[in-house]
Design a protein around this motif. Structure first.
Motif, PDB file in Angstrom:
ATOM      1  N   ASP A  98     -18.851  26.512 -11.915  1.00 44.78           N
ATOM      2  CA  ASP A  98     -18.153  27.445 -11.071  1.00 44.78           C
ATOM      3  C   ASP A  98     -17.366  27.103 -10.021  1.00 44.78           C
ATOM      4  O   ASP A  98     -16.455  27.638  -9.509  1.00 44.78           O
ATOM      5  CB  ASP A  98     -19.383  28.594 -10.648  1.00 44.78           C
ATOM      6  N   GLU A  99     -17.632  25.843  -9.348  1.00 41.28           N
ATOM      7  CA  GLU A  99     -16.841  25.360  -8.358  1.00 41.28           C
ATOM      8  C   GLU A  99     -16.002  24.439  -8.883  1.00 41.28           C
ATOM      9  O   GLU A  99     -15.017  23.810  -7.954  1.00 41.28           O
ATOM     10  CB  GLU A  99     -17.997  24.666  -7.315  1.00 41.28           C
ATOM     11  N   GLY A 100     -15.487  24.550 -10.155  1.00 39.15           N
ATOM     12  CA  GLY A 100     -14.192  23.849 -10.866  1.00 39.15           C
ATOM     13  C   GLY A 100     -14.572  22.372 -11.364  1.00 39.15           C
ATOM     14  O   GLY A 100     -13.499  21.796 -11.562  1.00 39.15           O
ATOM     15  N   ALA A 101     -15.830  22.087 -11.452  1.00 35.56           N
ATOM     16  CA  ALA A 101     -16.150  20.718 -12.138  1.00 35.56           C
ATOM     17  C   ALA A 101     -16.273  20.926 -13.575  1.00 35.56           C
ATOM     18  O   ALA A 101     -16.514  21.908 -14.037  1.00 35.56           O
ATOM     19  CB  ALA A 101     -17.209  19.913 -11.610  1.00 35.56           C
ATOM     20  N   LYS A 102     -15.932  20.009 -14.427  1.00 39.02           N
ATOM     21  CA  LYS A 102     -16.292  19.675 -15.676  1.00 39.02           C
ATOM     22  C   LYS A 102     -17.439  18.858 -15.780  1.00 39.02           C
ATOM     23  O   LYS A 102     -17.573  17.853 -15.473  1.00 39.02           O
ATOM     24  CB  LYS A 102     -14.977  18.901 -16.582  1.00 39.02           C
TER      25      LYS A 102
END
Length: 489
Positions: A98-102
């Motif tokens: 959700d915070e942008g990481a894969k």
């Protein structure tokens, strides 16, 4: 005694206001400020790893989120990848996504060196870093430990060669940050070397990668080409990409002339990592890390816990003060203390030394309990504020429980505030002067601490009988008055 009670109430009021202001201010921080990276897949990636099985799994998870959030705010031109063990909780993985990481889920690489006598179990799965070479969808990957603090976006690192790392130690490169070119062939060869127990001086990723790239010290220094092209080969990174925090503490400023000052690393003892509230002001750079946390994920998770603990300590202190006032009223009615020879002194104290130990242990526990229950990764101002409030609250209980003199019992608490002020003083010219100041304060404070211990022990010595102060409380209602009065509080 009345004046002491008034001072205690003033200190309580100020401490409560300070903690309330800090906690409520932190509640305004929202994770919405953490703007995920969006768009198509990038050609390069910043990667870190998470695995389970250490006493500090949650702290490393928080540190990873702060580091990745900092990269988001710096608007780096790369994907953010977390190599997560299959044992990492699903809700942690979801939060990272959700915070942008894969999130790339992997099975832990079993460490063949863990049976060696020098091996530290908390590092058992650090060989998972080798998975970075399997990220072949990227041309370059910057592999990171979570204790890196970014001052700027170092995207020029993606121009480096097949492997690049910085030498913090003059002879050994540091694996807290390194650049690599992913390759299935290299990954397969490394896995074979692990299963074959290739020479590894420490059994960790540091020793393993050191044996893989043993000639890196002889390689040229990396300078990014101005035309943006990628280099081939192995390179040493300038120290500005891995500025050891210990370099700062000597001068209390950065003096890293080689390479742009880009990334701070904290290869310190585990319990003094920058995210722990107690590491500041011992290590001043802790505030820099928390500035990044304020700007990224905030303290939304810990805020309810801080509010509950603050409320508990305030109520506990108020109850102790109310009981103290009732005890004073009992004295005015000429009811004897349980430490005297009145009707409620029913048990003889055969072993005064045992009571001394109980008193000193209670004072120590009054400091240990608040320190233990405070969430470990809160802002230092929150942590120390709540610690001072909690210890003051519990010390108030100890003073009333054992009928001790106020000032000697509060001397360690007052001394702790002084120590914080000495450590956090902004007027030191360098780390040496700071060390001298700490030494002088310790020398000056020690006699006062010894005086306080002597006073507390003396107060216990004059008691020849003891029973629970609660019996004195009930005795107020049921026993006749006595002509001899001793102070209860």
């Amino acid at each position: 005694m009345e004046n002491a009670g008034g001072r205690s109430r003033n200190v309580l009021f100020l401490a409560f206001l300070g903690v309330y202001f800090i906690v409520m201010s932190s509640a305004q921080l929202s994770e919405a400020a953490y703007g995920p990276l969006k768009g198509t897949q990038k050609t390069n990636a910043y990667a870190t790893m998470l695995y389970m099985g250490t006493p500090r799994d949650y702290e490393f998870y928080v540190a990873a989120r702060v580091m990745l959030g900092t990269l988001v705010r710096l608007q780096v031109d790369a994907d953010l990848v977390v190599i997560a063990s299959a044992t990492v909780p699903q809700h942690w993985q979801k939060t990272l996504i959700d915070e942008g990481a894969k999130v790339v889920v992997v099975n832990d690489i079993q460490n063949p060196y863990k049976a060696e006598h020098h091996f530290e179990k908390r590092f058992e799965f650090t060989l998972n870093k080798v998975y970075a070479w399997s990220l072949t969808e990227y041309q370059r990957v910057v592999m990171l430990d979570v204790d890196n603090l970014f001052l700027r976006a170092p995207d020029e690192l993606f121009q480096c060669g097949q492997f690049c790392a910085a030498f913090i130690n003059p002879c050994i490169f540091h694996t807290g940050l390194f650049v690599l070119q992913p390759s299935n062939e290299t990954f397969s060869n490394m896995m074979l070397d692990i299963s074959g127990r290739k020479a590894n001086r420490d059994g960790l990723d540091q020793g393993f990668l050191g044996s893989q790239f043993s000639d890196l010290l002889d390689r040229p220094m990396f300078y990014p080409p101005v035309n943006g092209s990628r280099l081939d080969g192995l390179f040493r990174l300038p120290l500005g990409y891995q500025m050891d925090a210990s370099f700062f503490y000597l001068k209390l400023k950065w003096r890293i002339p080689c390479g742009p000052n880009s990334v701070i690393t904290f290869p310190s003892v585990p319990m003094l990592k920058p995210w722990y509230w107690w590491s500041w002001p011992t290590l001043p750079l802790g505030l820099s890390w928390h500035e990044k946390r304020v700007a990224t994920i905030g303290y939304e998770t810990e805020t309810p816990v801080l509010i509950v603990e603050s409320f508990f300590y305030v109520v506990t202190m108020l109850l102790a003060m109310i009981i103290r006032q009732r005890c004073v009223a009992a004295e005015k009615n000429s009811i004897k203390s349980c430490f005297g020879r009145g009707p409620c002194a029913e048990k003889k104290l055969w072993y005064p030394w045992a009571l001394k130990l109980a008193v000193l242990a209670s004072v120590a526990i009054s400091f240990l309990i608040p320190a233990y229950v405070i969430p470990t990764t809160v802002h230092p101002f929150m942590g120390w504020g709540l610690f001072l409030l909690g210890s003051l609250s519990l010390l108030t209980v100890v003073i009333n429980m054992f009928q001790l003199p106020v000032l000697p019992v509060l001397t360690p608490w007052i001394g702790g505030i002084g120590a914080l002020l000495v450590l956090a003083s902004p007027f030191y010219k360098n780390g040496i002067m700071r060390g001298v100041g700490i030494g002088v304060y310790t020398a000056l404070a020690t006699p006062f601490l010894w005086w306080a211990i002597q006073k507390v022990c003396a107060a216990v010595n004059v008691r020849t009988h003891w029973d629970s102060p609660l019996m004195a409380w009930t005795g107020v209602r049921s026993e006749p008055a006595s002509e001899t009065v001793m102070k209860l509080c």
